[in-house]
Design a protein around this motif. Structure first.
Motif, PDB file in Angstrom:
ATOM      1  N   PRO A 291      -5.903   4.164  -1.903  1.00  0.00           N
ATOM      2  CA  PRO A 291      -6.975   3.156  -1.913  1.00  0.00           C
ATOM      3  C   PRO A 291      -8.347   3.758  -2.165  1.00  0.00           C
ATOM      4  CG  PRO A 291      -5.533   2.892   0.016  1.00  0.00           C
ATOM      5  CD  PRO A 291      -5.194   4.205  -0.615  1.00  0.00           C
TER       6      PRO A 291
ATOM      7  N   ASP B  51     -15.489  -4.412   8.331  1.00  0.00           N
ATOM      8  CA  ASP B  51     -14.140  -3.959   8.659  1.00  0.00           C
ATOM      9  C   ASP B  51     -13.924  -4.108  10.161  1.00  0.00           C
ATOM     10  OD1 ASP B  51     -11.670  -2.779   8.912  1.00  0.00           O
ATOM     11  OD2 ASP B  51     -12.413  -0.737   8.678  1.00  0.00           O
TER      12      ASP B  51
ATOM     13  N   GLU C  71      -7.340  -5.782  -5.513  1.00  0.00           N
ATOM     14  CA  GLU C  71      -7.249  -5.782  -4.048  1.00  0.00           C
ATOM     15  C   GLU C  71      -5.951  -6.429  -3.598  1.00  0.00           C
ATOM     16  OE1 GLU C  71      -9.498  -7.850  -0.156  1.00  0.00           O
ATOM     17  OE2 GLU C  71     -10.041  -8.419  -2.204  1.00  0.00           O
TER      18      GLU C  71
ATOM     19  N   ALA D  20     -11.252   1.489   7.897  1.00  0.00           N
ATOM     20  CA  ALA D  20     -11.604   1.835   6.516  1.00  0.00           C
ATOM     21  C   ALA D  20     -12.901   2.620   6.390  1.00  0.00           C
ATOM     22  CB  ALA D  20     -11.704   0.567   5.671  1.00  0.00           C
TER      23      ALA D  20
ATOM     24  N   ILE E 184       0.840  -1.197   0.000  1.00  0.00           N
ATOM     25  CA  ILE E 184       0.000   0.000   0.000  1.00  0.00           C
ATOM     26  C   ILE E 184       0.876   1.248   0.000  1.00  0.00           C
ATOM     27  CG2 ILE E 184      -1.701   1.314   1.331  1.00  0.00           C
ATOM     28  CD1 ILE E 184      -2.722  -1.415   2.403  1.00  0.00           C
TER      29      ILE E 184
ATOM     30  N   SER F 216      -7.403  -3.941   0.932  1.00  0.00           N
ATOM     31  CA  SER F 216      -7.232  -2.579   0.456  1.00  0.00           C
ATOM     32  C   SER F 216      -7.484  -2.612  -1.044  1.00  0.00           C
ATOM     33  CB  SER F 216      -5.829  -2.043   0.758  1.00  0.00           C
ATOM     34  OG  SER F 216      -5.787  -0.650   0.586  1.00  0.00           O
TER      35      SER F 216
ATOM     36  N   GLY G   7     -10.003   1.073   2.283  1.00  0.00           N
ATOM     37  CA  GLY G   7      -9.023   0.338   3.049  1.00  0.00           C
ATOM     38  C   GLY G   7      -7.852   1.242   3.435  1.00  0.00           C
ATOM     39  N   PRO G   8      -6.888   0.657   4.180  1.00  0.00           N
ATOM     40  CA  PRO G   8      -6.831  -0.737   4.605  1.00  0.00           C
ATOM     41  C   PRO G   8      -7.799  -1.047   5.746  1.00  0.00           C
ATOM     42  CG  PRO G   8      -4.974   0.473   5.499  1.00  0.00           C
ATOM     43  CD  PRO G   8      -5.690   1.419   4.583  1.00  0.00           C
TER      44      PRO G   8
END
Length: 309
Positions: free
Chosen positions: A223, A275, A249, A280, A213, A238, A226-227
């Motif tokens: 993103p 989540d 993803e 997120a 990321i 993410s 996410g994450p």
């Protein structure tokens, strides 16, 4: 009672039809972390650090869509038996059984599901040496989420015909299906039309996941969502958009299923379960629009097949 046509070993690769194959190849190789195996005027094949010849095939097309999903089976004899059982069931076959005339080779058969998706069963494909895991790059493709107009019919086909098992439901909106110990390699999302929702790539650890990321952020790619960490599957997530707008993803830590002990359950669709980390937030309209994609007639158009009734 009909038996499944084969025993699927794992998800090998995904072919995406894309309006931007050149730009997407650059993205997946220079930013996402895959490596180009071969590239031509109409597309490219890219691999992860795992032993599969390629994880992703990009094919230039007039509009975005799913090309095919490829599962590994053990032997050519299983491919031949799968083809025989498909014929008995009246499931359309668009190629094989026989040697595959495609990069990576192998012996396979390709069928069409009730919504026009092409599913390939492949044995004896080329293997490549595994690569080191020092870099924050994907091992390979780990699951595909598909939008469906009839989630019950889709689940029934993939379980009865392909022998997959339902690991969990997210109310009556999503179903998570497995073919091995990974919690899911296919998931279905009830939607207004048939399309690919997203393709997920396995990172070896949470550390690799977060550093991946970070690399995307350094390239100016943030993103869509996410994450975070999902409830069903217990995996990190993410989501990003590639240059064509298709969703990819990064994920890690997928739950492992013990067939003798696993109990399928229905998860509530609430933010704290979509989540578990609470990092997120709920998915935005932007990510929902990307994941919805556009209506994809698939094989019904490309192979001039009649639609299933």
């Amino acid at each position: 009672m009909n038996q499944p046509i084969a025993r699927l070993r794992c998800l090998r690769s995904v072919e995406l039809r894309t309006q931007a194959s050149v730009e997407s190849t650059d993205f997946y190789s220079e930013v996402w972390g895959l490596r180009v195996v071969e590239q031509g005027t109409d597309g490219a094949w890219l691999r992860g650090t795992g032993e599969h010849h390629h994880a992703l095939q990009l094919t230039q097309a007039e509009r975005n869509g799913l090309g095919r999903i490829t599962f590994a089976v053990a032997t050519p004899a299983e491919v031949d038996e799968a083809a025989r059982r498909l014929e008995l069931r009246g499931v359309p076959i668009v190629s094989g059984p026989g040697p595959v005339d495609d990069l990576g080779g192998g012996y396979g058969v390709s069928l069409v599901d009730p919504e026009g998706r092409v599913v390939e069963l492949l044995a004896d494909a080329l293997a490549v040496p595994k690569l080191g895991r020092e870099d924050a790059v994907p091992v390979g493709v780990t699951h595909v989420v598909l939008n469906t107009v009839d989630i019950d019919a889709a689940v029934t086909f993939y379980c009865d015909v392909l022998g997959m098992r339902v690991s969990d439901w997210s109310e009556h909106q999503m179903a998570f299906l497995r073919c091995n110990t990974d919690h899911h390699s296919i998931a279905f999302n009830q939607a207004e039309w048939t399309s690919v929702n997203h393709v997920a790539y396995e990172m070896p650890t949470v550390d690799h996941f977060m550093r991946g990321i970070g690399r995307l952020r350094q390239h100016g790619t943030v993103p869509l969502w996410g994450p975070g960490k999902h409830g069903p599957g217990d995996n990190t997530f993410s989501y990003f958009a590639d240059p064509a707008g298709l969703v990819c993803e990064y994920t890690s830590g997928i739950a492992q299923v013990d067939e003798d002990r696993w109990l399928c359950k229905v998860w509530r669709r609430v933010p704290e379960l979509s989540d578990l980390w609470g990092t997120a937030g709920p998915p935005s309209e932007q990510v929902r629009d990307h994941m919805a994609g556009i209506p994809d007639p698939g094989a019904f158009e490309r192979f001039d097949l009649g639609r299933a009734s």
